[in-house]
Write a protein that holds these residues in place. Structure first.
Motif, PDB file in Angstrom:
ATOM      1  N   THR A  13       0.807  -1.221   0.000  1.00  0.00           N
ATOM      2  CA  THR A  13       0.000   0.000   0.000  1.00  0.00           C
ATOM      3  C   THR A  13       0.842   1.273   0.000  1.00  0.00           C
ATOM      4  OG1 THR A  13      -0.134   0.025   2.421  1.00  0.00           O
ATOM      5  CG2 THR A  13      -1.845  -1.190   1.224  1.00  0.00           C
ATOM      6  N   SER A  14       0.161   2.393  -0.251  1.00  0.00           N
ATOM      7  CA  SER A  14       0.815   3.701  -0.296  1.00  0.00           C
ATOM      8  C   SER A  14       1.181   4.207   1.096  1.00  0.00           C
ATOM      9  CB  SER A  14      -0.108   4.717  -0.978  1.00  0.00           C
ATOM     10  OG  SER A  14      -1.309   4.875  -0.233  1.00  0.00           O
ATOM     11  N   ASP A  15       0.527   3.675   2.111  1.00  0.00           N
ATOM     12  CA  ASP A  15       0.716   4.104   3.496  1.00  0.00           C
ATOM     13  C   ASP A  15      -0.025   3.094   4.361  1.00  0.00           C
ATOM     14  OD1 ASP A  15       1.400   5.572   5.718  1.00  0.00           O
ATOM     15  OD2 ASP A  15       0.600   7.462   4.972  1.00  0.00           O
ATOM     16  N   LEU A  21      -1.348  -0.560  -3.831  1.00  0.00           N
ATOM     17  CA  LEU A  21      -0.477  -0.363  -4.986  1.00  0.00           C
ATOM     18  C   LEU A  21      -0.169  -1.668  -5.704  1.00  0.00           C
ATOM     19  CD1 LEU A  21       2.207   1.996  -3.376  1.00  0.00           C
ATOM     20  CD2 LEU A  21       0.067   2.643  -4.509  1.00  0.00           C
ATOM     21  N   GLN A  45      -0.729   9.747  -3.089  1.00  0.00           N
ATOM     22  CA  GLN A  45       0.720   9.835  -2.982  1.00  0.00           C
ATOM     23  C   GLN A  45       1.281   8.643  -2.196  1.00  0.00           C
ATOM     24  OE1 GLN A  45       2.524  12.474  -4.482  1.00  0.00           O
ATOM     25  NE2 GLN A  45       0.477  12.753  -5.377  1.00  0.00           N
ATOM     26  N   ILE A  46       2.444   8.186  -2.593  1.00  0.00           N
ATOM     27  CA  ILE A  46       3.103   7.074  -1.898  1.00  0.00           C
ATOM     28  C   ILE A  46       3.981   7.645  -0.784  1.00  0.00           C
ATOM     29  CG2 ILE A  46       4.633   5.091  -2.118  1.00  0.00           C
ATOM     30  CD1 ILE A  46       3.902   5.000  -5.083  1.00  0.00           C
ATOM     31  N   ALA A  58       5.857   5.748  -8.109  1.00  0.00           N
ATOM     32  CA  ALA A  58       4.765   6.231  -8.953  1.00  0.00           C
ATOM     33  C   ALA A  58       5.037   5.915 -10.421  1.00  0.00           C
ATOM     34  CB  ALA A  58       4.572   7.730  -8.739  1.00  0.00           C
TER      35      ALA A  58
END
Length: 209
Positions: A13-15, A21, A45-46, A58
């Protein structure tokens, strides 16, 4: 309800509270890869700490399918199956998060009774309360294979030897995710069962995701 063989699912995941992702689904019994793909999260945003662990940028996500496209395949390959994840609460929460973000019905994946947590089973089997590190690749397919090896070890008992897991070297790239002419995602066979695993991860931290 009667289900077919369970499946192992893993997300990157991105966070910790972000979007998916990368996602992989393997058959828990055979190890066959049913789905493995990067996911374009749109304008999400990652987080640098997450990127430092899984290495997904990205730029790598350009041209990858979006969540609605991936979810249609995910829902199909998990239908009538028990879904296993190393940290089931986390993976289910990210799926529900992205479905909500895209106004999608999460269908059977919203049912917590359809999910099983390998991390909890492992702690129970080893008679401890703490979460145990997962020897995975910090990529979706590698971690799914690593969790499958944990399941095999639990089933085999103390003398069992878990199967090796696929590692970061397995070609987790957008260009190896097969599609039909209409754009439908197919299973990615780029996760060899005998590939070596890399560093371990800690559930619930950036070392895990």
């Amino acid at each position: 309800m009667r289900h077919n063989h369970p499946e192992r699912i893993n997300t990157e995941t991105s966070d910790l509270d972000g979007s998916i992702l990368e996602l992989a689904v393997i058959d828990a019994a055979t190890g066959a890869v049913l789905l493995a793909t990067l996911v374009d999260p749109g304008d999400v945003q990652i987080h640098p700490a997450a990127a430092a662990v899984h290495g997904i940028s990205a730029a790598q996500l350009i041209g990858a399918p979006d969540w609605p496209t991936v979810f249609s395949t995910l829902a199909a390959v998990t239908a009538d199956r028990v879904v296993l994840a190393y940290n089931a609460e986390f993976d289910q929460s990210r799926i529900l998060h992205d479905c909500h973000r895209h106004s999608l019905d999460p269908l059977h994946l919203a049912d917590t009774e359809r999910w099983g947590c390998v991390m909890v089973k492992r702690s129970q089997a080893e008679g401890i309360e703490k979460n145990i590190r997962l020897d995975g690749a910090h990529r979706a397919c590698g971690d799914a294979e690593a969790a499958r090896a944990v399941l095999q070890g639990i089933a085999d008992g103390p003398t069992g030897t878990p199967a090796p897991s696929c590692g970061r070297g397995a070609a987790h790239r957008r260009d190896v995710v097969a599609t039909t002419p209409s754009g439908e995602l197919l299973a990615d066979a780029s996760c060899p069962a005998g590939a070596a695993s890399s560093k371990s991860s800690v559930p619930g931290s950036y070392l895990h995701r």
